[in-house]
Design a protein around this motif. Structure first.
Motif, PDB file in Angstrom:
ATOM      1  N   ALA A   1       0.588  -1.325  -0.053  1.00 27.55           N
ATOM      2  CA  ALA A   1      -0.187   0.500  -0.207  1.00 27.55           C
ATOM      3  C   ALA A   1       1.182   0.874  -0.123  1.00 27.55           C
ATOM      4  O   ALA A   1       0.749   2.002  -0.614  1.00 27.55           O
ATOM      5  CB  ALA A   1      -1.387  -0.320   1.151  1.00 27.55           C
ATOM      6  N   TYR A   2       1.685   1.497   0.743  1.00 30.11           N
ATOM      7  CA  TYR A   2       2.753   2.672   0.928  1.00 30.11           C
ATOM      8  C   TYR A   2       3.129   2.386  -0.368  1.00 30.11           C
ATOM      9  O   TYR A   2       3.336   4.164  -0.559  1.00 30.11           O
ATOM     10  CB  TYR A   2       4.265   2.047   2.136  1.00 30.11           C
ATOM     11  N   PHE A   3       3.957   1.659  -0.982  1.00 24.67           N
ATOM     12  CA  PHE A   3       4.170   2.024  -2.684  1.00 24.67           C
ATOM     13  C   PHE A   3       3.532   2.813  -3.691  1.00 24.67           C
ATOM     14  O   PHE A   3       3.833   3.537  -3.758  1.00 24.67           O
ATOM     15  CB  PHE A   3       4.950   0.669  -3.243  1.00 24.67           C
ATOM     16  N   GLY A   4       1.839   2.536  -3.373  1.00 24.36           N
ATOM     17  CA  GLY A   4       0.894   3.092  -4.504  1.00 24.36           C
ATOM     18  C   GLY A   4       1.442   4.593  -3.800  1.00 24.36           C
ATOM     19  O   GLY A   4       1.166   5.778  -4.798  1.00 24.36           O
ATOM     20  N   ASP A   5       0.786   5.077  -2.491  1.00 20.95           N
ATOM     21  CA  ASP A   5       1.212   6.406  -2.369  1.00 20.95           C
ATOM     22  C   ASP A   5       2.140   6.785  -2.315  1.00 20.95           C
ATOM     23  O   ASP A   5       2.138   8.569  -2.439  1.00 20.95           O
ATOM     24  CB  ASP A   5       1.177   5.475  -0.472  1.00 20.95           C
TER      25      ASP A   5
END
Lengths: 255, 262
Positions: B33-37
Motif C-alpha cells: 500500500a505504501y508503494f502506491g502512496d
C-alpha cells in the motif's frame, strides 16, 4: 551425456562477493535414484540447488540438464500470504498443466480432505504436503526438495521420508533432497553428497558416515559419548492433525 | 438528458475504478500500500514538469512515476534502509519538488493546485476521457495476459521463479502498470486520495471473495458504486467530488465488516 542422466554438474564453482560459495562440484542426477545433499548452514546447498534448477549461473563449470526435463520443485515450507483467497485445489493447479486429477495427487500425499480448504488455515505439515502435491501433479522426471525436514521432529521426519519413498516408488522420478540434518537421511537414499563449499565426500549413506572427511567435519566424539539414539517403542503413530493412531492393540491398554 | 460533464466523469471514473480494482488487489496481497502512496505523491513532480515544459501532463506523470518506481527497486536492494523509509524519501521528495515547481510556475495551466491534490472529475475534457479509457484498456489487457503468472508470483515468488516465471521482469511490469494507473487516476481523485481507490475497494472485496477473480470483480463493483454515489452526492449537495467518492468507499468497507465472516 548418456541417456541415463537427468542432470549433471561438471566442475562447478560459484563466487559471490569475493567469497567462494561452491568450489569444483561435480555430480550426476540419475532417474529413479535419490540423491541427498547434506551440509552445515552456509555450505552452499541452496546455491547448488539454484544452479541445478537453472535459476543461477555458476562462475565456472558446466551445467547440463536433459533437454525438456520436467522438474517438480518443493520449496521450504512457508506461511502463505494470508491475504489472497485461494483454495488448495486452485493453488495446486495455478500456472501448470495437470497431467492427472488433483484428487488423485491429494490422495497420494494424504490430504484428499483438504481439496476445497482455504490455504490460509493450513498447518505447516499440511502446507508441505500441498507443495508436494503441486510438484508431482505434472508427473515430473525429477523432484527437487529444499529442506523438507526443517522444523519436523524425528517421528514426523520418519513419516515424511516414508511418504517420499512411497511416492518415489509410485511415480518413479529421480529425487534431489537437501537437508541440513547431517545424521538422519532418508533410508531410501542411493547417494549422499556431503557438501561444505566443496564436496567433502559422497557415497552410500553408510560409506559417508564412516569417511574420515565426514568425521572431521561432523564427527563429534564427545557428543557421541553423551548422546545415544533412543528407539521409541510406541504402539501408535500420529496423523497429520496430531491424532493418535493405534497400530496394534496388543501389549497394554490405554487409559 | 445528462450533461456532458457528467457523462465524461462517469466514463473516465469507471475506467479509473476498474484499473484501481484490478491492481489494488495485488497491492493488498503483496502488502505494498505504501508503494502506491509514495508513487502517487511523487506524481505531482510530473504535473509540475508538464506545466513548466508544456505538453500533455499525462506523459510527464507517467515518466516521473516510472523513474521513481525504477529508483525504488534499485534502492530496495540496499540493506541499510528499510522499504518504508525509501518510499517515504522518494514519495515526499517528489511531492516537495512538485510543490516547489508548481509554486514557481506562474501560469498553472488553468488548474488550481487543489485540482491536482484532490482531483477535478467534473472538469474533465474529452481528451482526458480518451486517455483514461485507452490507458485502462492497456492495463486490463496486460494483467489479463499475465494473470496466472501474477497470481503465482504473488502467492509464492520462489516457486514461480523455479517454474520458469521471470519474476524480476514481471515485478517490473507490475510497477509500470501502477505508474499507468496513477497517471490515469490523478485527474479523478487527485494524488492525495489516489491510494484510497487502490486500497479500499480491494479491502472491501477481501471479506467477500472466495477466489482471486471474485476479489477483483467485487473490488471493481465496489469502486463503481463509490463513483456513482460520490458523484451524486457532489451534484446534490455540492460536496467535493474526489473526497465524496472515497468517503462512500470507506462506508462500503465499514458496512461489509458488519457481515459475519464465513
Amino acid at each position: 551425456m548418456s541417456e541415463q542422466v537427468l542432470a549433471a554438474l561438471e566442475h562447478v564453482s560459484l563466487r559471490l562477493n569475493q567469497r567462494d560459495i561452491l568450489h569444483d562440484i561435480s555430480l550426476e542426477v540419475h532417474p529413479a535414484k535419490v540423491l541427498t545433499l547434506i551440509g552445515p548452514n552456509g555450505a552452499g546447498k541452496s546455491s547448488l540447488l539454484k544452479i541445478l534448477l537453472g535459476l543461477e549461473q555458476p562462475t565456472v563449470g558446466k551445467v547440463w540438464r536433459k533437454p525438456g526435463l520436467s522438474v517438480g520443485y518443493v520449496p521450504q515450507r512457508f506461511q502463505l500470504e494470508p491475504l489472497m483467497p485461494l483454495t488448495v485445489e486452485r493453488f495446486i493447479c495455478l500456472g501448470s498443466k495437470p497431467k492427472q486429477s488433483v484428487q488423485s495427487v491429494l490422495q497420494a500425499v494424504g490430504i484428499e480432505q483438504l481439496q476445497q480448504a482455504s490455504l490460509q488455515g493450513l498447518s505447516g505439515g499440511e502446507m508441505q504436503r500441498v507443495l508436494l502435491a503441486r510438484a508431482i501433479l505434472k508427473r515430473p522426471e525429477l523432484l527437487v526438495l529444499d529442506e523438507p525436514g526443517q522444523g519436523v521432529d524425528v517421528a514426523g521426519l520418519s513419516e515424511l521420508y516414508q511418504l517420499l519413498t512411497q511416492l518415489k516408488n509410485d511415480y518413479d522420478y529421480g529425487v534431489v533432497l537437501v537437508s541440513h540434518d547431517l545424521h538422519l537421511v532418508m533410508a531410501a537414499t542411493d547417494q549422499v553428497l556431503c557438501l561444505n563449499t566443496h564436496v567433502c565426500c559422497s557415497g552410500r549413506p553408510d560409506a559417508v558416515t564412516a569417511h574420515p572427511e565426514y568425521l572431521k567435519l561432523f564427527g563429534l566424539p564427545n557428543i557421541e559419548q553423551n548422546l545415544a539414539v533412543y528407539t521409541h517403542h510406541h504402539n501408535h503413530h500420529h496423523g497429520l492433525d496430531g491424532s493418535v493412531i493405534i497400530d496394534s492393540c496388543e501389549g497394554h491398554t490405554h487409559g | 438528458m445528462m450533461d456532458g460533464f457528467i457523462i465524461r466523469a462517469l466514463l473516465a471514473g469507471s475506467a479509473v475504478v476498474t484499473v484501481t480494482g484490478v491492481l489494488g488487489v495485488f497491492l493488498l496481497w503483496r502488502r505494498m500500500a505504501y508503494f502506491g502512496d509514495a508513487l502517487s505523491h511523487s506524481a505531482l513532480l510530473g504535473v509540475a514538469l508538464g506545466i513548466l515544459l508544456g505538453g500533455q501532463e499525462y506523459w510527464f506523470v507517467l515518466a516521473v512515476c516510472i523513474v521513481v518506481a525504477l529508483l525504488m527497486t534499485r534502492i530496495q536492494r540496499r540493506p541499510e534502509l528499510s522499504n518504508d523509509t525509501i518510499l517515504g524519501i522518494l514519495g515526499h521528495g517528489g511531492l516537495a519538488l512538485g510543490l516547489m515547481a508548481l509554486h514557481f510556475s506562474t501560469q498553472a495551466g488553468g488548474r488550481s493546485l487543489e485540482a491536482y491534490l484532490f482531483g477535478d472529475i467534473l472538469l474533465l475534457q474529452d481528451t482526458d476521457v480518451y486517455f483514461a479509457l485507452g490507458l485502462s484498456a492497456v492495463v486490463v489487457g496486460v494483467v489479463w495476459y499475465y494473470w496466472q503468472s501474477l497470481l503465482l508470483m504473488t502467492a509464492h515468488p520462489e516457486l514461480a521463479q523455479a517454474e520458469g516465471v521471470n519474476t524480476e521482469r514481471l515485478g517490473l511490469i507490475y510497477m509500470l502498470l501502477i505508474a499507468l494507473v496513477i497517471a490515469i487516476a490523478m485527474r479523478v481523485v487527485g494524488i492525495f486520495l489516489l491510494t484510497a481507490l487502490l486500497i479500499i475497494p480491494a479491502a472491501t472485496a477481501r471479506r467477500l471473495a472466495r477466489t482471486p477473480e471474485q476479489m477483483v470483480f467485487i473490488a471493481i463493483v465496489s469502486g463503481l458504486v463509490a463513483l456513482m454515489l460520490g458523484l451524486a452526492s457532489s451534484l446534490w449537495w455540492d460536496s467535493p467530488t474526489g473526497p465524496s467518492i472515497v468517503v462512500v468507499a470507506v462506508i462500503e468497507f465499514a458496512l461489509v465488516q458488519l457481515i459475519p465472516q464465513r
